[in-house]
Design a protein around this motif. Structure first.
Motif, PDB file in Angstrom:
ATOM      1  N   ASN A 183      89.992  25.559  59.163  1.00 60.26           N
ATOM      2  CA  ASN A 183      91.216  26.301  58.872  1.00 60.26           C
ATOM      3  C   ASN A 183      91.673  26.118  57.433  1.00 60.26           C
ATOM      4  O   ASN A 183      92.135  27.058  56.786  1.00 60.26           O
ATOM      5  CB  ASN A 183      92.335  25.861  59.828  1.00 60.26           C
ATOM      6  N   SER A 184      91.530  24.881  56.915  1.00 57.87           N
ATOM      7  CA  SER A 184      92.042  24.596  55.574  1.00 57.87           C
ATOM      8  C   SER A 184      90.986  24.759  54.480  1.00 57.87           C
ATOM      9  O   SER A 184      91.328  25.021  53.332  1.00 57.87           O
ATOM     10  CB  SER A 184      92.599  23.160  55.531  1.00 57.87           C
TER      11      SER A 184
ATOM     12  N   ASP B 119      81.824  24.890  56.330  1.00 57.03           N
ATOM     13  CA  ASP B 119      80.644  25.625  56.789  1.00 57.03           C
ATOM     14  C   ASP B 119      79.389  25.176  56.052  1.00 57.03           C
ATOM     15  O   ASP B 119      78.309  25.066  56.657  1.00 57.03           O
ATOM     16  CB  ASP B 119      80.849  27.126  56.599  1.00 57.03           C
ATOM     17  N   ILE B 120      79.507  24.942  54.748  1.00 53.08           N
ATOM     18  CA  ILE B 120      78.353  24.456  53.984  1.00 53.08           C
ATOM     19  C   ILE B 120      77.919  23.089  54.493  1.00 53.08           C
ATOM     20  O   ILE B 120      76.722  22.837  54.708  1.00 53.08           O
ATOM     21  CB  ILE B 120      78.690  24.397  52.479  1.00 53.08           C
ATOM     22  N   VAL B 121      78.879  22.197  54.707  1.00 50.77           N
ATOM     23  CA  VAL B 121      78.552  20.857  55.205  1.00 50.77           C
ATOM     24  C   VAL B 121      77.882  20.955  56.568  1.00 50.77           C
ATOM     25  O   VAL B 121      76.851  20.305  56.823  1.00 50.77           O
ATOM     26  CB  VAL B 121      79.822  19.981  55.286  1.00 50.77           C
ATOM     27  N   ALA B 122      78.436  21.758  57.471  1.00 45.64           N
ATOM     28  CA  ALA B 122      77.894  21.882  58.820  1.00 45.64           C
ATOM     29  C   ALA B 122      76.484  22.464  58.802  1.00 45.64           C
ATOM     30  O   ALA B 122      75.580  21.989  59.507  1.00 45.64           O
ATOM     31  CB  ALA B 122      78.820  22.740  59.684  1.00 45.64           C
ATOM     32  N   GLY B 123      76.284  23.512  57.982  1.00 46.21           N
ATOM     33  CA  GLY B 123      74.972  24.136  57.908  1.00 46.21           C
ATOM     34  C   GLY B 123      73.911  23.194  57.371  1.00 46.21           C
ATOM     35  O   GLY B 123      72.796  23.114  57.905  1.00 46.21           O
TER      36      GLY B 123
END
Length: 293
Positions: free
Chosen positions: A64-65, A71-75
């Motif tokens: 959210n923030s 998203d980059i970290v998760a990917g």
């Protein structure tokens, strides 16, 4: 191998701590220092990551923030085969980043606002991949604990200087021992930090380049961060120099320091190694969006 090196380095720091304790209080001082070192190691294992994040005023973010960053970290974590770490942002104009946590299940990645503002998406991905490589290589526990213990050694050496100085009236062998503690303690701690950081930074660059799939993204980021780090001070790092080895590029503003005593390898050499890796992988270094986009 990493666990053996970790044990050796922590044993060396503990021995240094005991040596300083012996200079301050003889055999009793060494025993007290050993107990303090054991307590420090135990405390650092569970709390050093929170201490470091707190020292830099890092705030946790979510989709959210900070959706693009998360998203980059998760990917990239998925590409590295890692649990998604917690993500933090530090309000600091100097572009920089570090990872912390006692294991991949409790890891965190922290980046500065300066990093988010000055890097392209691809360069940011290269930096995040480097930090995730530290997590995958189990570097984060050692680097964070070393920061905690090195800071404790520096404080003990300074305490020994004042304690020994008052006891000996600043004259004779007591004063000499105190001066030795004041100089050698922090220097030895810095040398251990250097040994940890230099070898592990090259390894994290290599694995990070492979995780991102484009080593030149990280190479470009390193060049940009290095240039800015010399121009933009990081006051929190200046107040906590024992944590300098945790950052992707040395955050301290020291000038004229001999290459032997820097906590990081030469950025030029790191970029050269990444260029060689790019040739080996046959990547073009282009700036197309990665598979996590």
């Amino acid at each position: 191998m990493n666990y053996l090196r970790t044990a050796i380095l922590l044993a060396g720091l503990t021995a240094l701590f005991m040596g300083l304790g012996y200079l301050i209080g003889g055999g009793s001082g060494a025993i007290i220092a050993l107990l303090i070192a054991a307590a420090t190691n135990l405390f650092a294992y569970w709390n050093s990551d929170r201490m470091v994040l707190s020292a830099y005023g890092a705030r946790e973010v979510d989709r959210n923030s900070a959706p693009e960053l998360v998203d980059i970290v998760a990917g990239l974590a998925g590409r590295a085969g890692l649990p998604v770490p917690r993500v933090f942002v530090m309000d600091n104009p100097q572009p920089n980043a570090f990872a912390t946590g006692r294991n991949p299940q409790n890891a965190a990645v922290a980046v500065t606002t300066g990093l988010l503002q000055s890097l392209s998406r691809e360069e940011l991905a290269g930096v995040i991949a480097h930090e995730l490589a530290h997590v995958k290589n189990h570097d984060t526990l050692l680097m964070t604990i070393t920061a905690t213990i090195a800071g404790a050694i520096s404080m003990l050496a300074q305490f020994g200087f004042f304690f020994g100085g008052h006891r000996s009236n600043n004259s004779g062998p007591g004063a000499i021992a105190s001066i030795v503690m004041m100089v050698v303690g922090p220097l030895a701690a810095m040398l251990v930090q250097m040994a940890i950081s230099r070898t592990r930074e090259y390894a994290a660059d290599n694995l990070g380049g492979r995780i991102a799939g484009q080593p030149m993204w990280l190479a470009s980021a390193l060049a940009r961060i290095e240039n800015a780090a010399h121009q933009i001070p990081n006051m929190e790092a200046e107040h906590n120099p024992a944590t300098a080895h945790m950052f992707i590029v040395n955050p301290l503003s020291g000038r004229g320091m001999d290459n032997l005593f820097t906590t990081h390898p030469s950025t030029e050499n790191r970029i050269a190694a990444l260029q060689q890796l790019a040739r080996e992988l046959g990547t073009s270094g282009g700036m197309s969006r990665g598979p996590w986009g």
